[in-house]
Design a protein around this motif. Structure first.
Motif, PDB file in Angstrom:
ATOM      1  N   MET A   1      -7.430   1.052   4.838  1.00  0.00           N
ATOM      2  CA  MET A   1      -6.601  -0.079   4.502  1.00  0.00           C
ATOM      3  C   MET A   1      -7.333  -1.355   4.916  1.00  0.00           C
ATOM      4  O   MET A   1      -7.806  -1.467   6.035  1.00  0.00           O
ATOM      5  CB  MET A   1      -5.263   0.056   5.237  1.00  0.00           C
ATOM      6  CG  MET A   1      -4.269  -1.011   4.891  1.00  0.00           C
ATOM      7  SD  MET A   1      -2.630  -0.794   5.660  1.00  0.00           S
ATOM      8  CE  MET A   1      -2.036   0.626   4.803  1.00  0.00           C
ATOM      9  N   THR A   2      -7.411  -2.314   4.001  1.00  0.00           N
ATOM     10  CA  THR A   2      -8.081  -3.578   4.312  1.00  0.00           C
ATOM     11  C   THR A   2      -7.178  -4.448   5.175  1.00  0.00           C
ATOM     12  O   THR A   2      -5.977  -4.212   5.287  1.00  0.00           O
ATOM     13  CB  THR A   2      -8.427  -4.345   3.022  1.00  0.00           C
ATOM     14  OG1 THR A   2      -7.215  -4.785   2.399  1.00  0.00           O
ATOM     15  CG2 THR A   2      -9.238  -3.494   2.060  1.00  0.00           C
TER      16      THR A   2
ATOM     17  N   GLY B   1      -6.215  -7.419   4.520  1.00  0.00           N
ATOM     18  CA  GLY B   1      -5.241  -8.062   3.635  1.00  0.00           C
ATOM     19  C   GLY B   1      -4.074  -7.146   3.336  1.00  0.00           C
ATOM     20  O   GLY B   1      -2.913  -7.581   3.321  1.00  0.00           O
ATOM     21  N   GLU B   2      -4.359  -5.872   3.112  1.00  0.00           N
ATOM     22  CA  GLU B   2      -3.293  -4.895   2.851  1.00  0.00           C
ATOM     23  C   GLU B   2      -2.427  -4.695   4.085  1.00  0.00           C
ATOM     24  O   GLU B   2      -1.210  -4.560   3.989  1.00  0.00           O
ATOM     25  CB  GLU B   2      -3.890  -3.568   2.393  1.00  0.00           C
ATOM     26  CG  GLU B   2      -4.518  -3.614   1.023  1.00  0.00           C
ATOM     27  CD  GLU B   2      -5.305  -2.358   0.691  1.00  0.00           C
ATOM     28  OE1 GLU B   2      -5.379  -2.022  -0.504  1.00  0.00           O
ATOM     29  OE2 GLU B   2      -5.839  -1.716   1.612  1.00  0.00           O
ATOM     30  N   LEU B   3      -3.059  -4.688   5.245  1.00  0.00           N
ATOM     31  CA  LEU B   3      -2.326  -4.523   6.497  1.00  0.00           C
ATOM     32  C   LEU B   3      -1.412  -5.727   6.745  1.00  0.00           C
ATOM     33  O   LEU B   3      -0.257  -5.567   7.133  1.00  0.00           O
ATOM     34  CB  LEU B   3      -3.300  -4.344   7.669  1.00  0.00           C
ATOM     35  CG  LEU B   3      -2.687  -4.042   9.019  1.00  0.00           C
ATOM     36  CD1 LEU B   3      -1.836  -2.777   8.962  1.00  0.00           C
ATOM     37  CD2 LEU B   3      -3.777  -3.884  10.062  1.00  0.00           C
TER      38      LEU B   3
ATOM     39  N   LEU C   1      -0.129  -7.704   4.444  1.00  0.00           N
ATOM     40  CA  LEU C   1       0.951  -7.612   3.475  1.00  0.00           C
ATOM     41  C   LEU C   1       1.990  -6.584   3.904  1.00  0.00           C
ATOM     42  O   LEU C   1       3.192  -6.819   3.812  1.00  0.00           O
ATOM     43  CB  LEU C   1       0.401  -7.266   2.088  1.00  0.00           C
ATOM     44  CG  LEU C   1       1.414  -7.200   0.951  1.00  0.00           C
ATOM     45  CD1 LEU C   1       2.156  -8.519   0.795  1.00  0.00           C
ATOM     46  CD2 LEU C   1       0.719  -6.837  -0.348  1.00  0.00           C
ATOM     47  N   LYS C   2       1.527  -5.472   4.420  1.00  0.00           N
ATOM     48  CA  LYS C   2       2.437  -4.426   4.896  1.00  0.00           C
ATOM     49  C   LYS C   2       3.293  -4.949   6.049  1.00  0.00           C
ATOM     50  O   LYS C   2       4.499  -4.722   6.100  1.00  0.00           O
ATOM     51  CB  LYS C   2       1.654  -3.190   5.323  1.00  0.00           C
ATOM     52  CG  LYS C   2       2.528  -2.034   5.766  1.00  0.00           C
ATOM     53  CD  LYS C   2       1.706  -0.818   6.121  1.00  0.00           C
ATOM     54  CE  LYS C   2       2.615   0.314   6.582  1.00  0.00           C
ATOM     55  NZ  LYS C   2       1.870   1.500   6.923  1.00  0.00           N
TER      56      LYS C   2
ATOM     57  N   LYS D   1       5.918  -7.429   4.666  1.00  0.00           N
ATOM     58  CA  LYS D   1       7.021  -6.739   4.004  1.00  0.00           C
ATOM     59  C   LYS D   1       7.940  -6.071   5.020  1.00  0.00           C
ATOM     60  O   LYS D   1       9.155  -6.068   4.860  1.00  0.00           O
ATOM     61  CB  LYS D   1       6.493  -5.720   2.996  1.00  0.00           C
ATOM     62  CG  LYS D   1       5.984  -6.365   1.724  1.00  0.00           C
ATOM     63  CD  LYS D   1       5.600  -5.332   0.696  1.00  0.00           C
ATOM     64  CE  LYS D   1       5.191  -5.996  -0.596  1.00  0.00           C
ATOM     65  NZ  LYS D   1       4.868  -5.030  -1.639  1.00  0.00           N
TER      66      LYS D   1
END
Length: 90
Positions: free
Chosen positions: A1-2, A4-6, A8-9, A12
């Motif tokens: 997981m990048t 940026g994805e972390l 975003l997670k 959320k």
């Protein structure tokens, strides 16, 4: 997981635990809504997502909300926060 994805997670997760209704619009469609919003307007999340946001705005506030939305898309200065009423399913 990048990273940026972390991020975003994490965002959320935070939004899903708020008691305030939160949603995001892209191209006029609701692309994100938290459970608090679904509860407030008495719709299941799957009936909110990918629907035109105007479907959920109270008719008396629709002109103002659409005007702000269009102005924001054109880069105009509009309020970052404002109140409007939403339609419930009932």
């Amino acid at each position: 997981m990048t990273s940026g994805e972390l991020t975003l997670k994490k965002l959320k997760t935070l939004l899903n635990h708020l008691h305030d209704g939160v949603f995001s619009i892209e191209d006029g469609l609701v692309v994100y809504a938290n459970q608090a919003l679904a509860t407030l307007i008495d719709y299941p999340l799957d009936e909110i997502l990918q629907q035109p946001f105007t479907r959920f705005v109270f008719e008396g506030d629709l002109e103002k909300v659409v005007s702000y939305y269009q102005a924001r898309l054109q880069g105009e200065n509009v309020p970052n926060e404002y109140e409007f009423r939403m339609r419930s399913k009932q």
